[in-house]
Design an enzyme around this catalytic site. Structure first.
Site, short mmCIF file in Angstrom:
data_model
loop_
_atom_site.label_atom_id
_atom_site.label_comp_id
_atom_site.label_asym_id
_atom_site.label_seq_id
_atom_site.Cartn_x
_atom_site.Cartn_y
_atom_site.Cartn_z
N PRO A 34 0.82 -1.21 0.00
CA PRO A 34 0.00 0.00 0.00
C PRO A 34 0.86 1.26 0.00
O PRO A 34 2.01 1.23 0.45
CB PRO A 34 -0.80 -0.12 1.30
CG PRO A 34 0.03 -0.99 2.18
CD PRO A 34 0.83 -1.89 1.30
N ASP A 35 0.30 2.34 -0.51
CA ASP A 35 0.98 3.63 -0.46
C ASP A 35 0.92 4.11 0.99
O ASP A 35 -0.15 4.30 1.54
CB ASP A 35 0.25 4.62 -1.38
CG ASP A 35 0.96 5.96 -1.46
OD1 ASP A 35 1.96 6.16 -0.73
OD2 ASP A 35 0.53 6.80 -2.26
N PHE A 36 2.10 4.29 1.62
CA PHE A 36 2.08 4.65 3.05
C PHE A 36 1.43 6.01 3.29
O PHE A 36 1.03 6.34 4.39
CB PHE A 36 3.50 4.60 3.65
CG PHE A 36 4.43 5.65 3.11
CD1 PHE A 36 4.42 6.92 3.62
CD2 PHE A 36 5.33 5.34 2.10
CE1 PHE A 36 5.29 7.89 3.12
CE2 PHE A 36 6.19 6.29 1.60
CZ PHE A 36 6.17 7.57 2.11
N ARG A 37 1.31 6.81 2.21
CA ARG A 37 0.68 8.12 2.37
C ARG A 37 -0.83 8.01 2.51
O ARG A 37 -1.48 8.92 3.01
CB ARG A 37 1.01 9.03 1.18
CG ARG A 37 2.45 9.48 1.20
CD ARG A 37 2.79 10.26 -0.06
NE ARG A 37 4.20 10.16 -0.34
CZ ARG A 37 4.76 9.23 -1.06
NH1 ARG A 37 4.02 8.31 -1.63
NH2 ARG A 37 6.06 9.19 -1.25
N ASN A 105 9.83 4.20 -5.78
CA ASN A 105 9.58 3.08 -4.86
C ASN A 105 10.88 2.55 -4.29
O ASN A 105 11.95 2.67 -4.90
CB ASN A 105 8.81 1.97 -5.57
CG ASN A 105 7.43 2.44 -6.01
OD1 ASN A 105 6.93 3.45 -5.51
ND2 ASN A 105 6.83 1.74 -6.94
N ASP A 107 11.04 -0.74 -2.94
CA ASP A 107 10.78 -2.15 -2.66
C ASP A 107 11.62 -3.14 -3.47
O ASP A 107 11.55 -4.34 -3.23
CB ASP A 107 9.29 -2.45 -2.85
CG ASP A 107 8.76 -1.95 -4.20
OD1 ASP A 107 9.47 -2.11 -5.22
OD2 ASP A 107 7.65 -1.40 -4.23
N HIS A 122 14.62 7.15 -4.29
CA HIS A 122 14.42 7.20 -2.84
C HIS A 122 15.11 6.06 -2.10
O HIS A 122 14.79 5.76 -0.96
CB HIS A 122 12.92 7.21 -2.51
CG HIS A 122 12.23 8.47 -2.97
ND1 HIS A 122 10.87 8.61 -3.01
CD2 HIS A 122 12.74 9.64 -3.42
CE1 HIS A 122 10.56 9.82 -3.46
NE2 HIS A 122 11.69 10.46 -3.72
#
Ligand code: ZN
Length: 247
Positions: A34-37, A105, A107, A122
């Site tokens: 999921p998008d942590f935002r 991302n 990940d 990032h």
């Protein structure tokens, strides 16, 4: 799925030799990350601060243990695997269509899918280093540790992830700018371009532009092709057409 748009995307891809894909959180949501935002109700019961605060350099320094409690729970997904979008991008690189993936991302799923040229703006949760001696640690090491992960030397192990208030890795920015400058096609996918520096990279680009995102972005008016469908499904639909046209 709008077949007309899928055909247009297949046309653009099969004519391209130096395409660049610029992606964000939406690329990995179909892999279950999921998008942590996007915070849910459960989130607010557990955390006093917004994710942007917890994932900041200041918070990491001052409340290191709480940072890692959040980080292990919300940022690490050891069971996630690449989806159709990741796989298609790796295949497009193999076919000589795609020059690079530029991602926000952290990940590592593009590499897991087989992409070779991946620019991680990032950083990555797969890389971690001791802040004292520089020793490298894996994501599993961080997952297995309790409280603050420590090196055998006693130093704190820090994920190679760019936190809020920290600057992006210079070489990654330089590479991204260079690939975009040489691109004959840019596909922006799974990002609303709200996070710096995505918008500024895209703003300087003058070539063919495709945006695949489920919500509007500030670059929509510039796009030659706009697809508001899930990115994995879009690539799943377009790849057979691209492969057929290249034969
Ligand atoms: Zn150490």
């Amino acid at each position: 799925m709008d077949l007309e748009k899928i055909r247009s995307l297949a046309d653009l891809l099969s004519q391209s030799h130096r395409a660049v894909f610029f992606g964000g959180a939406g690329v990995s949501t179909e892999s279950g990350i999921p998008d942590f935002r996007s915070t849910d109700g459960l989130y607010h019961q557990q955390w006093d601060d917004p994710p942007e605060t917890i994932l900041s350099h200041t918070y990491f320094q001052r409340r290191t243990e709480d940072f890692f409690r959040f980080y292990r729970q919300k940022m690490l997904f050891p069971l996630a695997s690449p989806n159709a979008a990741h796989r298609a991008l790796a295949q497009l690189e193999d076919m000589g269509i795609l020059a690079a993936v530029i991602t926000q991302n952290i990940d590592g799923l593009h590499q897991a899918a087989g992409s070779k040229r991946v620019i991680e703006l990032h950083g990555s949760v797969l890389r971690n280093h001791c802040m004292q001696c520089g020793e490298a640690y894996t994501m599993q090491d961080v997952l297995r540790s309790k409280g603050i992960p420590r090196c055998h030397c006693g130093g704190v192990i820090k994920p190679d992830v760019v936190l809020y208030e920290e600057s992006l890795p210079f070489d990654a920015i330089e590479q991204a700018v260079s690939f975009i400058a040489q691109a004959d096609l840019m596909i922006i996918g799974g990002t609303s371009l709200a996070v710096y520096p995505a918008a500024s990279f895209a703003a300087d680009y003058r070539g063919q532009l495709v945006i695949i995102n489920r919500s509007p972005t500030p670059m929509d008016h510039r796009a030659d092709l706009l697809i508001d469908q899930p990115i994995g499904e879009t690539f799943k639909a377009v790849m057979p057409l691209v492969t057929a046209r290249k034969q």
